[in-house]
Design a protein around this motif. Structure first.
Motif, mmCIF file in Angstrom:
data_model
loop_
_atom_site.group_PDB
_atom_site.id
_atom_site.type_symbol
_atom_site.label_atom_id
_atom_site.label_comp_id
_atom_site.label_asym_id
_atom_site.label_seq_id
_atom_site.Cartn_x
_atom_site.Cartn_y
_atom_site.Cartn_z
ATOM 1 N N LYS A 50 0.858 -1.178 0.000
ATOM 2 C CA LYS A 50 0.000 0.000 0.000
ATOM 3 C C LYS A 50 0.895 1.228 0.000
ATOM 4 O O LYS A 50 1.957 1.229 0.638
ATOM 5 N N ASP A 51 0.486 2.262 -0.707
ATOM 6 C CA ASP A 51 1.231 3.516 -0.712
ATOM 7 C C ASP A 51 0.543 4.520 0.197
ATOM 8 O O ASP A 51 -0.686 4.567 0.298
ATOM 9 N N ARG A 52 1.367 5.330 0.855
ATOM 10 C CA ARG A 52 0.807 6.344 1.741
ATOM 11 C C ARG A 52 0.153 7.447 0.917
ATOM 12 O O ARG A 52 0.746 7.973 -0.034
ATOM 13 N N ILE A 53 -1.067 7.796 1.285
ATOM 14 C CA ILE A 53 -1.804 8.885 0.644
ATOM 15 C C ILE A 53 -2.282 9.815 1.754
ATOM 16 O O ILE A 53 -3.238 9.498 2.476
ATOM 17 N N GLY A 54 -1.591 10.928 1.922
ATOM 18 C CA GLY A 54 -1.933 11.839 3.001
ATOM 19 C C GLY A 54 -1.772 11.156 4.340
ATOM 20 O O GLY A 54 -0.706 10.628 4.666
ATOM 21 N N ASP A 55 -2.840 11.116 5.134
ATOM 22 C CA ASP A 55 -2.817 10.455 6.428
ATOM 23 C C ASP A 55 -3.290 9.002 6.349
ATOM 24 O O ASP A 55 -3.382 8.329 7.374
ATOM 25 N N GLY A 56 -3.590 8.528 5.138
ATOM 26 C CA GLY A 56 -4.099 7.173 4.983
ATOM 27 C C GLY A 56 -3.254 6.346 4.040
ATOM 28 O O GLY A 56 -2.099 6.665 3.754
ATOM 29 N N TRP A 57 -3.863 5.269 3.535
ATOM 30 C CA TRP A 57 -3.150 4.317 2.686
ATOM 31 C C TRP A 57 -4.017 3.943 1.490
ATOM 32 O O TRP A 57 -5.238 3.931 1.568
ATOM 33 N N SER A 58 -3.353 3.643 0.390
ATOM 34 C CA SER A 58 -4.050 3.191 -0.815
ATOM 35 C C SER A 58 -4.604 1.791 -0.604
ATOM 36 O O SER A 58 -4.351 1.141 0.417
ATOM 37 N N GLU A 59 -5.343 1.306 -1.572
ATOM 38 C CA GLU A 59 -5.726 -0.107 -1.572
ATOM 39 C C GLU A 59 -4.476 -0.958 -1.804
ATOM 40 O O GLU A 59 -3.482 -0.492 -2.354
ATOM 41 N N ARG A 60 -4.530 -2.202 -1.368
ATOM 42 C CA ARG A 60 -3.396 -3.102 -1.566
ATOM 43 C C ARG A 60 -3.226 -3.399 -3.051
ATOM 44 O O ARG A 60 -4.186 -3.720 -3.750
ATOM 45 N N LYS A 61 -1.984 -3.291 -3.529
ATOM 46 C CA LYS A 61 -1.659 -3.558 -4.926
ATOM 47 C C LYS A 61 -0.616 -4.670 -5.007
ATOM 48 O O LYS A 61 0.060 -4.963 -4.024
ATOM 49 N N SER A 62 -0.478 -5.258 -6.171
ATOM 50 C CA SER A 62 0.494 -6.323 -6.373
ATOM 51 C C SER A 62 1.826 -5.758 -6.862
ATOM 52 O O SER A 62 1.855 -4.781 -7.621
ATOM 53 N N LEU A 63 2.925 -6.372 -6.428
ATOM 54 C CA LEU A 63 4.240 -5.992 -6.929
ATOM 55 C C LEU A 63 4.470 -6.483 -8.357
ATOM 56 O O LEU A 63 5.474 -6.122 -8.975
ATOM 57 N N GLY A 64 3.559 -7.272 -8.870
ATOM 58 C CA GLY A 64 3.663 -7.727 -10.248
ATOM 59 C C GLY A 64 4.052 -9.185 -10.365
ATOM 60 O O GLY A 64 4.399 -9.846 -9.377
ATOM 61 N N PRO A 65 4.007 -9.725 -11.596
ATOM 62 C CA PRO A 65 4.210 -11.161 -11.813
ATOM 63 C C PRO A 65 5.583 -11.684 -11.404
ATOM 64 O O PRO A 65 5.735 -12.880 -11.157
ATOM 65 N N MET A 66 6.594 -10.813 -11.328
ATOM 66 C CA MET A 66 7.914 -11.277 -10.912
ATOM 67 C C MET A 66 7.905 -11.768 -9.471
ATOM 68 O O MET A 66 8.693 -12.634 -9.077
ATOM 69 N N PHE A 67 6.991 -11.222 -8.662
ATOM 70 C CA PHE A 67 6.920 -11.579 -7.249
ATOM 71 C C PHE A 67 5.643 -12.330 -6.893
ATOM 72 O O PHE A 67 5.620 -13.128 -5.963
ATOM 73 N N ASP A 68 4.589 -12.072 -7.623
ATOM 74 C CA ASP A 68 3.293 -12.695 -7.346
ATOM 75 C C ASP A 68 3.167 -13.962 -8.177
ATOM 76 O O ASP A 68 2.471 -14.015 -9.188
ATOM 77 N N ARG A 69 3.853 -15.020 -7.749
ATOM 78 C CA ARG A 69 3.934 -16.269 -8.494
ATOM 79 C C ARG A 69 3.291 -17.400 -7.719
ATOM 80 O O ARG A 69 3.408 -17.480 -6.493
#
Length: 297
Positions: free
Chosen positions: A132-151
């Protein structure tokens, strides 16, 4: 398979708790109106700093007779997060606190989806193969690091990052730790680390220093104190990793000791200890122990 290797994959749902005005002493057992935690004031969640022998972090407050672990402070030292399971939490749940006006207030909780760690700049919150990336005082939705890591043939529990963007992570399906360096803005194909790291059983939960000067992880090896122990390796002048050093009886016990992280201010190391069946606590120790273990040149 040991309890330290359990990784429950759950949907990431964010619940923001409203901030409440509170007053009282750091160790007051008065309950605030939003949850079961007492009022806490001051640095380090209001806890008396640990010395050179590991001791429970916030006993009876954070470390209870349940599964309470994965304690981390965010860069800036005004946010603290840990994972719990037990009581009203049927699933492993991340609890987050913020310090405002010297008072620590619980501000969020969500079902854990990957063991957590912060990037050194505090802008990214890693959660296994997601983030998740920091957005102001909160956090983004969970995202994937991509196929190199999400195997599908890998199983990442914990991923940590250095200031240079190097990723070090465990792969519980293959029982190894892997590393991926950042080159020209892109992560290189992860490589299995050398036998210095990948020796023994249940090798997992790596923590790489922000400056990449050392790596801490846990493993069960011959000559240990019992169960999983914490080990450290120091980066050599030629870029290789030095021998694995058991962090000793001031840190390790005859139970499982695992999942270490160093506070962003560099002063303390937090880690999990399985103190009894079904009861895991957060422990902490003065990070000066890292220097006392460093081989003399």
């Amino acid at each position: 398979m040991k309890a330290v290797f359990s990784s429950i994959v759950l949907p990431s749902i964010l619940f923001l708790g409203s901030a409440l005005m509170m007053s009282g002493n750091s160790y007051s057992h008065e309950k605030n109106s939003q949850d079961e935690f007492p009022i806490l004031k001051g640095p380090y969640m209001g806890q008396k700093p640990s010395g050179m022998v590991a001791e429970p972090f916030a006993p009876g407050i954070i470390s209870k007779k349940s599964w309470d672990g994965e304690g981390i402070f965010a860069p800036g030292m005004t946010e603290f997060y840990f994972t719990t399971k037990g009581g009203k939490y049927a699933r492993r749940t991340v609890i987050g606190f913020r310090q405002e006006n010297n008072i620590w207030t619980k501000y969020l909780e969500f079902p854990r989806n990957g063991e957590t760690a912060f990037s050194p700049d505090g802008k990214r919150w890693h959660m296994a193969e997601g983030y998740k990336d920091r957005i102001g005082d909160g956090w983004s939705e969970r995202k994937s690091l991509g196929p190199m890591f999400d195997r599908k043939d890998w199983g990442i529990m914990r991923l940590t990052a250095s200031a240079k963007g190097t990723y070090v992570f465990d792969d519980y399906k293959n029982k190894v730790i892997r590393i991926s360096r950042l080159k020209n803005g892109e992560h290189q194909t992860p490589k299995k680390m050398a036998s210095v790291v990948n020796t023994g059983e249940w090798t997992a939960h790596p923590f790489i220093a922000a400056d990449e000067s050392y790596l801490i992880w846990d493993s069960e090896r011959e000559g240990g104190f019992g169960g999983n122990d914490l080990y450290i390796s120091y980066r050599q002048k030629d870029g290789s990793w030095g021998p694995a050093i058991n962090m000793g009886d001031k840190v390790n016990s005859d139970r499982e000791d695992f999942y270490a992280s160093v506070t962003p201010d560099g002063k303390y190391m937090l880690f999990n200890r399985n103190v009894a069946d079904g009861n895991t606590d957060i422990y902490w120790v003065d990070a000066q122990i890292i220097e006392t273990l460093r081989p003399k040149l």
